[in-house]
Design an enzyme around this catalytic site. Structure first.
Site, PDB file in Angstrom:
ATOM      1  N   HIS A 160       0.960  -1.375   0.006  1.00 48.93           N
ATOM      2  CA  HIS A 160       0.072  -0.027  -0.126  1.00 48.93           C
ATOM      3  C   HIS A 160       0.815   1.486  -0.162  1.00 48.93           C
ATOM      4  O   HIS A 160       0.346   2.266   0.287  1.00 48.93           O
ATOM      5  CB  HIS A 160      -0.941   0.092   1.171  1.00 48.93           C
ATOM      6  N   SER A 281      14.282  22.559 -14.815  1.00 43.86           N
ATOM      7  CA  SER A 281      12.981  23.400 -14.882  1.00 43.86           C
ATOM      8  C   SER A 281      13.457  24.716 -15.658  1.00 43.86           C
ATOM      9  O   SER A 281      14.265  25.406 -15.407  1.00 43.86           O
ATOM     10  CB  SER A 281      12.215  23.491 -13.800  1.00 43.86           C
ATOM     11  N   LYS A 287      15.396  22.247  -9.565  1.00 41.85           N
ATOM     12  CA  LYS A 287      14.521  21.081 -10.050  1.00 41.85           C
ATOM     13  C   LYS A 287      15.533  20.210 -10.765  1.00 41.85           C
ATOM     14  O   LYS A 287      16.157  20.613 -11.737  1.00 41.85           O
ATOM     15  CB  LYS A 287      13.285  21.561 -11.108  1.00 41.85           C
ATOM     16  N   GLU A 294       8.881   9.415 -16.504  1.00 42.93           N
ATOM     17  CA  GLU A 294       7.317   9.861 -16.681  1.00 42.93           C
ATOM     18  C   GLU A 294       7.144   9.697 -17.947  1.00 42.93           C
ATOM     19  O   GLU A 294       6.004   9.223 -18.188  1.00 42.93           O
ATOM     20  CB  GLU A 294       7.436  11.187 -16.540  1.00 42.93           C
TER      21      GLU A 294
END
Ligand code: ARG
Length: 462
Positions: A160, A281, A287, A294
């Protein structure tokens, strides 16, 4: 507007094809990818026709040489793929006729584009499966290397996405080695099943010429001829099976990508991707984004889409060949490109990824990951039934939580306040290292088991 009547079936057509008809009908823009396979198929067919005395040997020689020239032109990028010649089969044959003259017309004896395309496409998928197996093996080798290096590195195992029990990072890597190993065995199954020769089924019913389908099968590396001519030209199971396999691989890659996304976040910080596989970024200088992970996660959607396209395209088709089946190629080509790219990106990310062992250990601090070890100790050392041990452990965890201590930091007196017979023997099982070391069952996370599993994985997969 109509183009010329110079078509393979020109005999009974007076007018030319409308421009729109030509556009919807043509497949050359994508099936030119089958050029190598098409020429291999035609060459094998031609040799067989000559050997069987179906066409004159002199014509066959010219055809084989002409096909070799066509192939050269294609490889050199000098071949003009023409939409008015519809597809790869007719483009190759028409060019052959330009090169060797009317003898080219003998090549299409005892075959049809229906068995031709079925043959070409099987050959193409077979090559793709072989490349896929290599790519999967490379990915496994990188995962196995991490497993070997990180056999002792403890980390939280999750259920979980909550800390569950300590595992080792190496063990976690080996879980993916198993997934990709199953994918490779699926690829091998798919390859074995598709490796039958449809050539010679002709349009749908077979042919009256005395062809030798075993000969073309052997020449093209097929195990045997297909059994039924109707099935030979109308079966696309192999393409669907290939896409199912690609979907499964994408799903596995996507899960791994999701873990990389989570692990590279500041909150986790388990691993660091190299500069080569991170992006910045344009506005937030701090970043480091895991874009490749992704995108691997996202691209699984396209691959699933390709599978659904083909299943849907096929599901209502009566036997045998229908032009609908021309639509089988783009989803397969696109999905294959996508998965190859995702495999390369994942292998690249993992190859250059560094593992933060200190951070992995630190993240075991919260969440009482050795609570199960305490319950198991109560069972094994005090003979307590597991359900009662679970309950006693819960009460001890509550005290530790209230005091803000880990279980291995909690004074013995606190254990005894819940259950008096607990003695200092318990202290040996409460650290995370003791926890993983104890999980020595076959396939378990103990470092020694992981090292043994690494050795077996090398044997099985590399
Ligand atoms: N381009 C066609 C395809 O990919 C080749 C087979 C055409 N056969 C036919 N009977 N029109 O399916």
């Amino acid at each position: 507007m109509s183009s010329s009547t110079n078509k393979m079936w020109g005999g009974r057509f007076a007018g030319g094809m409308s421009a729109i008809m030509e556009r919807i009908n043509a497949s050359i823009s994508f099936d030119k990818k089958l050029a190598e396979q098409d020429i291999a198929g035609s060459t094998a067919h031609c040799r067989m026709l000559a050997k069987q005395g179906i066409i004159p040997a002199e014509d066959a020689e010219k055809i084989v040489a002409g096909l070799a020239q066509v192939l050269e032109e294609i490889r050199a990028g000098k071949f003009e793929f023409r939409t008015d010649r519809e597809d790869i089969h007719m483009n190759v044959e028409a060019r052959l006729a330009e090169i060797i003259g009317p003898g080219a017309g003998r090549l299409h004896t005892a075959r049809s584009r229906n068995d031709q395309v079925a043959t070409d496409f099987r050959l193409w998928v077979r090559d793709a499966l072989d490349r896929l197996d290599e790519d999967l093996k490379l990915l496994q080798s990188v995962l196995i290397r991490h497993a070997e290096e990180q056999a002792d590195t403890v980390m939280p195992g999750f259920t979980h996405l909550q800390n569950a029990q300590p595992v080792t990072f190496g063990h976690h890597c080996l879980a993916y080695v198993e997934m990709f190993g199953r994918d490779r065995s699926r690829a091998a199954d798919c390859r074995a099943r598709l490796n039958e020769n449809p050539l010679g089924a002709a349009a749908l019913a077979g042919t009256p010429y005395p062809i030798d389908r075993h000969m073309t099968a052997a020449a093209l590396g097929f195990d045997r001829p297909t059994e039924n001519s109707l099935d030979s030209v109308s079966d696309r199971d192999f393409a669907i099976e290939f896409l199912s396999l690609l979907s499964l691989i994408s799903m596995h890659l996507s899960r791994l990508a999701e873990e990389l996304v989570i692990w590279t976040s500041a909150q986790f910080g388990f691993v660091r991707l190299s500069d080569g596989f991170s992006t910045g970024s344009s506005i937030m200088p701090q970043k480091r984004n895991p874009d490749a992970a992704e995108l691997v996660r996202a691209k699984a959607g396209r691959v699933n889409g390709a599978l659904i396209s083909l299943l849907t395209m096929m599901k209502g088709l009566p036997l045998a060949y229908c032009k609908d089946m021309q639509e089988d190629k783009e989803p397969v080509f696109e999905a294959e490109d996508t998965v190859a790219l995702c495999l390369a990106a994942t292998t690249g990310m993992l190859d250059e990824m560094t593992v933060n062992a200190a951070r992995l250990r630190e993240s075991l601090e919260g969440g009482f990951p050795t609570a199960t070890d305490l319950a198991d100790w109560l069972v094994r050392s005090l003979g307590m039934p597991f359900r009662e041990a679970h309950h006693v452990t819960g009460a001890i965890v509550k005290i530790a939580e209230d005091k803000g201590l880990r279980l291995d930091e909690l004074p013995l007196a606190d254990f005894q306040s819940v259950h008096a017979p607990i003695h200092e023997g318990v202290l040996a099982v409460l650290t995370v290292d003791a926890s993983v070391a104890a999980r020595k069952s076959y396939g378990g996370t103990a470092p020694d088991q992981v090292r043994a599993a690494v050795a077996r994985a090398k044997e099985r997969f590399l």
